[in-house]
Design a protein around this motif. Structure first.
Motif, PDB file in Angstrom:
ATOM      1  N   ALA A 159       0.849  -1.187   0.000  1.00 39.26           N
ATOM      2  CA  ALA A 159       0.000   0.000   0.000  1.00 39.26           C
ATOM      3  C   ALA A 159       0.886   1.239   0.000  1.00 39.26           C
ATOM      4  CB  ALA A 159      -0.915   0.000   1.217  1.00 39.26           C
ATOM      5  N   ILE A 160       0.261   2.403  -0.174  1.00 37.73           N
ATOM      6  CA  ILE A 160       0.954   3.686  -0.058  1.00 37.73           C
ATOM      7  C   ILE A 160       0.266   4.458   1.062  1.00 37.73           C
ATOM      8  CG2 ILE A 160       1.743   5.757  -1.255  1.00 37.73           C
ATOM      9  CD1 ILE A 160       1.044   4.291  -3.905  1.00 37.73           C
ATOM     10  N   VAL A 161       1.041   4.894   2.040  1.00 38.56           N
ATOM     11  CA  VAL A 161       0.518   5.630   3.184  1.00 38.56           C
ATOM     12  C   VAL A 161       1.202   6.985   3.234  1.00 38.56           C
ATOM     13  CG1 VAL A 161       0.308   5.644   5.710  1.00 38.56           C
ATOM     14  CG2 VAL A 161       0.016   3.506   4.441  1.00 38.56           C
ATOM     15  N   TYR A 162       0.422   8.034   3.511  1.00 38.46           N
ATOM     16  CA  TYR A 162       0.976   9.397   3.476  1.00 38.46           C
ATOM     17  C   TYR A 162       2.026   9.616   4.566  1.00 38.46           C
ATOM     18  CZ  TYR A 162       1.240  14.473   3.325  1.00 38.46           C
ATOM     19  OH  TYR A 162       1.694  15.747   3.222  1.00 38.46           O
ATOM     20  N   GLY A 163       1.738   9.160   5.774  1.00 37.70           N
ATOM     21  CA  GLY A 163       2.670   9.367   6.882  1.00 37.70           C
ATOM     22  C   GLY A 163       2.236   8.583   8.100  1.00 37.70           C
ATOM     23  N   ARG A 164       2.985   8.728   9.163  1.00 36.63           N
ATOM     24  CA  ARG A 164       2.721   7.961  10.384  1.00 36.63           C
ATOM     25  C   ARG A 164       1.343   8.256  10.971  1.00 36.63           C
ATOM     26  NH1 ARG A 164       6.556   4.090   9.871  1.00 36.63           N
ATOM     27  NH2 ARG A 164       8.605   5.020   9.531  1.00 36.63           N
ATOM     28  N   ASP A 165       0.833   9.464  10.758  1.00 40.32           N
ATOM     29  CA  ASP A 165      -0.470   9.834  11.313  1.00 40.32           C
ATOM     30  C   ASP A 165      -1.630   9.522  10.369  1.00 40.32           C
ATOM     31  OD1 ASP A 165       0.550  10.989  13.744  1.00 40.32           O
ATOM     32  OD2 ASP A 165       1.272  12.673  12.533  1.00 40.32           O
TER      33      ASP A 165
ATOM     34  N   PRO B 125       2.300  -4.467   4.213  1.00 43.20           N
ATOM     35  CA  PRO B 125       3.462  -3.750   3.666  1.00 43.20           C
ATOM     36  C   PRO B 125       3.030  -2.420   3.070  1.00 43.20           C
ATOM     37  CG  PRO B 125       2.782  -5.498   2.179  1.00 43.20           C
ATOM     38  CD  PRO B 125       1.947  -5.658   3.421  1.00 43.20           C
ATOM     39  N   HIS B 126       3.859  -1.393   3.263  1.00 44.21           N
ATOM     40  CA  HIS B 126       3.463  -0.091   2.731  1.00 44.21           C
ATOM     41  C   HIS B 126       4.680   0.806   2.506  1.00 44.21           C
ATOM     42  CE1 HIS B 126       3.557   0.384   7.156  1.00 44.21           C
ATOM     43  NE2 HIS B 126       3.981   1.606   6.901  1.00 44.21           N
ATOM     44  N   HIS B 127       4.524   1.676   1.510  1.00 45.71           N
ATOM     45  CA  HIS B 127       5.464   2.766   1.283  1.00 45.71           C
ATOM     46  C   HIS B 127       4.963   3.977   2.073  1.00 45.71           C
ATOM     47  CE1 HIS B 127       7.092   0.574  -2.209  1.00 45.71           C
ATOM     48  NE2 HIS B 127       5.839   0.403  -2.611  1.00 45.71           N
ATOM     49  N   LEU B 128       5.888   4.796   2.577  1.00 41.01           N
ATOM     50  CA  LEU B 128       5.527   6.080   3.180  1.00 41.01           C
ATOM     51  C   LEU B 128       5.868   7.183   2.189  1.00 41.01           C
ATOM     52  CD1 LEU B 128       6.700   5.788   6.910  1.00 41.01           C
ATOM     53  CD2 LEU B 128       4.364   5.760   6.021  1.00 41.01           C
ATOM     54  N   CYS B 129       4.893   8.025   1.871  1.00 35.29           N
ATOM     55  CA  CYS B 129       5.106   9.089   0.881  1.00 35.29           C
ATOM     56  C   CYS B 129       4.395  10.366   1.338  1.00 35.29           C
ATOM     57  CB  CYS B 129       4.584   8.657  -0.486  1.00 35.29           C
ATOM     58  SG  CYS B 129       4.774   9.920  -1.770  1.00 35.29           S
TER      59      CYS B 129
ATOM     60  N   ALA C 285       1.281   5.599  -7.190  1.00 35.32           N
ATOM     61  CA  ALA C 285       0.194   4.715  -7.615  1.00 35.32           C
ATOM     62  C   ALA C 285       0.233   4.489  -9.125  1.00 35.32           C
ATOM     63  CB  ALA C 285      -1.146   5.299  -7.194  1.00 35.32           C
ATOM     64  N   LEU C 286       0.463   5.545  -9.892  1.00 36.90           N
ATOM     65  CA  LEU C 286       0.535   5.423 -11.349  1.00 36.90           C
ATOM     66  C   LEU C 286       1.688   4.517 -11.778  1.00 36.90           C
ATOM     67  CD1 LEU C 286      -0.158   9.125 -12.385  1.00 36.90           C
ATOM     68  CD2 LEU C 286      -1.600   7.152 -12.934  1.00 36.90           C
ATOM     69  N   SER C 287       2.769   4.511 -11.015  1.00 41.79           N
ATOM     70  CA  SER C 287       3.935   3.707 -11.379  1.00 41.79           C
ATOM     71  C   SER C 287       3.747   2.230 -11.056  1.00 41.79           C
ATOM     72  CB  SER C 287       5.175   4.220 -10.639  1.00 41.79           C
ATOM     73  OG  SER C 287       5.130   3.856  -9.268  1.00 41.79           O
ATOM     74  N   GLY C 288       2.675   1.905 -10.308  1.00 44.50           N
ATOM     75  CA  GLY C 288       2.438   0.519  -9.954  1.00 44.50           C
ATOM     76  C   GLY C 288       3.141   0.065  -8.691  1.00 44.50           C
ATOM     77  N   MET C 289       3.689   1.017  -7.920  1.00 40.40           N
ATOM     78  CA  MET C 289       4.416   0.643  -6.703  1.00 40.40           C
ATOM     79  C   MET C 289       3.491   0.196  -5.581  1.00 40.40           C
ATOM     80  SD  MET C 289       7.477   3.471  -6.491  1.00 40.40           S
ATOM     81  CE  MET C 289       7.968   2.900  -4.869  1.00 40.40           C
ATOM     82  N   GLY C 290       2.248   0.658  -5.612  1.00 43.00           N
ATOM     83  CA  GLY C 290       1.321   0.297  -4.555  1.00 43.00           C
ATOM     84  C   GLY C 290      -0.053   0.857  -4.846  1.00 43.00           C
ATOM     85  N   TYR C 291      -1.007   0.548  -3.954  1.00 44.41           N
ATOM     86  CA  TYR C 291      -2.348   1.123  -4.044  1.00 44.41           C
ATOM     87  C   TYR C 291      -2.532   2.046  -2.847  1.00 44.41           C
ATOM     88  CZ  TYR C 291      -3.907  -1.924  -0.223  1.00 44.41           C
ATOM     89  OH  TYR C 291      -4.053  -2.537   0.991  1.00 44.41           O
ATOM     90  N   GLY C 292      -3.365   3.066  -2.986  1.00 46.79           N
ATOM     91  CA  GLY C 292      -3.533   4.008  -1.887  1.00 46.79           C
ATOM     92  C   GLY C 292      -4.867   4.716  -1.921  1.00 46.79           C
ATOM     93  N   MET C 293      -5.201   5.347  -0.799  1.00 44.53           N
ATOM     94  CA  MET C 293      -6.431   6.125  -0.671  1.00 44.53           C
ATOM     95  C   MET C 293      -6.174   7.520  -1.224  1.00 44.53           C
ATOM     96  SD  MET C 293      -8.366   3.862   0.532  1.00 44.53           S
ATOM     97  CE  MET C 293      -9.836   4.851   0.830  1.00 44.53           C
ATOM     98  N   ILE C 294      -6.777   7.813  -2.372  1.00 45.27           N
ATOM     99  CA  ILE C 294      -6.542   9.062  -3.089  1.00 45.27           C
ATOM    100  C   ILE C 294      -7.858   9.817  -3.199  1.00 45.27           C
ATOM    101  CG2 ILE C 294      -5.797  10.066  -5.280  1.00 45.27           C
ATOM    102  CD1 ILE C 294      -4.004   7.640  -5.680  1.00 45.27           C
ATOM    103  N   PRO C 295      -7.852  11.149  -3.001  1.00 45.34           N
ATOM    104  CA  PRO C 295      -9.096  11.914  -3.141  1.00 45.34           C
ATOM    105  C   PRO C 295      -9.699  11.758  -4.538  1.00 45.34           C
ATOM    106  CG  PRO C 295      -7.397  13.256  -2.118  1.00 45.34           C
ATOM    107  CD  PRO C 295      -6.723  12.018  -2.605  1.00 45.34           C
TER     108      PRO C 295
END
Length: 312
Positions: free
Chosen positions: A197-203, A221-225, A235-245
Motif C-alpha cells: 500500500a501507499i501511506v501518506y505518513g505515520r499519522d 506492507p506499505h510505502h511512506l510518501c 500509484a501510477l507507477s504501480g508501486m502500490g495502491y492508496g487512498m486518493i481523493p
C-alpha cells in the motif's frame, strides 16, 4: 503588563523552529533572543519553552503564543483603519492537510487572498492532527477532521472529501485480478497481507480504516510518501495502491490510468474549519468565505453518521 518584545522572541523561536533562525527573522543575535526568553521566564517565574528532547512551548508558552497570534490579527484590523500607524501587511498562519491543498483549497481561497491582500503561512499537517498545531498556539486556524474546537476557538463543518482505493492497471494484474482479469468484489486476506500500500505518513490512518472495513486488521506492507502529488505518481507507477481523493484522481479514473480496487469501500472524510473566537475581522471574513464556497467543492457530511471527536 506584558512585554511584547519578549513575546515576539518566543513566537519567532517557535515559528522558525530554533533560536538561530528565530534570531535571524527578528534581525537580532541568537544571544539577544536567548536573553529575551530567559527574561520572560524570569518575570513569569516558570519556563515557556521545553528545550529537550525537542524544542516546543510549555503549557504557559502555548497560552502566550495564542495571545501573540491574536494580537497580531487585531493589530492588523487597527492598521487597516489607521494606515498612518504603520505597515498593514497581513499574514495568517494556518494548518491544512496536503490533500485539501492539492484540490479545493486554492480555488476557494485564491480570490479572497488577492482581494484582501492576505498572505498565508500554510503548515501542512494530516487532517487528523492539525488541531494540535492550534492547541499549541502555532496557528490561527486549521482544517481537520475533528468537530470539537479547542478552548477559545470555534469549529464549522465544511464538507467531506471522498477517498477511493486506487491502483494502476499493471498493479491490478500483478496483485489482484484473477486469471479472467476480474477484480474480486471482496479482496481475500492473503492479497491484502502481501500487496504493498501507499501511506501518506505515520499519522495517516485512512488505509487502516479501509482495511478494517474490509475485515482485515493485520500489519500490511506499505510505502511512506508524505507528498500528495508524489502519492499519485507512486500509484501510477504501480508501486502500490492508496487512498486518493476522488477530486484529485477523477481524470485518471476516467482515462483508465488508475482503477478503483474497492468500489464499495469509498471513505468520506469530514473536514472542519477551526479558528479563534477573537481573531479579528480578516479571520472572520475568511471563515464566512469558506462557509459560502466550500459546499460547491466538497460533499455533504453525512447526517446519519455524525463524526466523533478524536482521530478517525
Amino acid at each position: 503588563m506584558l512585554n511584547y518584545k519578549l513575546l515576539e522572541a518566543l513566537a519567532a523561536v517557535i515559528d522558525q523552529a530554533g533560536f538561530e533562525r528565530g534570531a535571524r527573522a527578528l534581525g537580532l543575535t541568537q544571544s539577544a533572543v536567548s536573553q529575551r526568553i530567559k527574561l520572560l521566564e524570569a518575570r513569569l517565574g516558570q519556563p515557556v519553552l521545553v528545550r529537550t528532547p525537542r524544542l516546543g512551548p510549555t503549557p504557559l508558552g502555548r497560552r502566550l503564543l495564542n495571545h501573540v497570534q491574536q494580537v497580531r490579527l487585531l493589530e492588523h484590523d487597527l492598521l487597516d483603519q489607521i494606515p498612518a500607524l504603520g505597515d498593514s501587511e497581513q499574514r495568517l498562519r494556518i494548518a491544512i492537510n496536503a490533500d485539501s491543498l492539492a484540490t479545493w483549497w486554492p480555488q476557494v481561497t485564491g480570490a479572497f487572498c488577492q482581494t484582501h491582500e492576505l498572505l498565508l503561512d500554510m503548515l501542512v499537517e494530516d487532517q487528523e492532527v492539525a488541531l494540535k498545531r492550534m492547541r499549541d498556539g502555532e496557528v490561527a486556524g486549521c482544517i481537520c477532521s475533528t468537530p470539537r474546537p479547542v478552548q477559545g476557538a470555534r469549529s464549522h463543518p465544511l464538507g467531506s472529501m471522498r477517498y477511493r482505493a486506487l491502483a494502476s492497471p499493471d498493479f491490478v494484474r500483478r496483485h489482484i485480478a484473477g486469471e479472467d482479469g476480474v477484480i474480486p468484489s471482496r479482496l481475500p486476506a492473503e492479497k491484502l497481507r502481501s500487496m504493498p500500500a501507499i501511506v501518506y505518513g505515520r499519522d495517516d490512518r485512512l488505509q487502516h480504516r479501509l482495511l478494517a472495513e474490509m475485515g482485515f486488521d493485520e500489519p500490511f506492507p506499505h510505502h511512506l510518501c508524505p507528498s500528495s502529488e508524489g502519492f499519485v505518481h507512486l500509484a501510477l507507477s504501480g508501486m502500490g495502491y492508496g487512498m486518493i481523493p476522488e477530486q484529485q484522481a477523477r481524470h485518471l479514473l476516467d482515462s483508465g490510468e488508475l482503477v478503483d480496487i474497492a468500489p464499495d469501500h469509498a471513505l468520506d472524510i469530514p473536514l472542519y474549519w477551526h479558528h479563534w473566537r477573537h481573531g479579528g475581522s480578516t479571520l472572520e471574513q475568511l471563515t464566512d468565505h469558506l462557509l459560502r464556497h466550500c459546499s460547491a467543492m466538497l460533499l455533504p457530511i453525512p447526517e446519519q453518521q455524525p463524526p466523533r471527536p478524536g482521530t478517525l
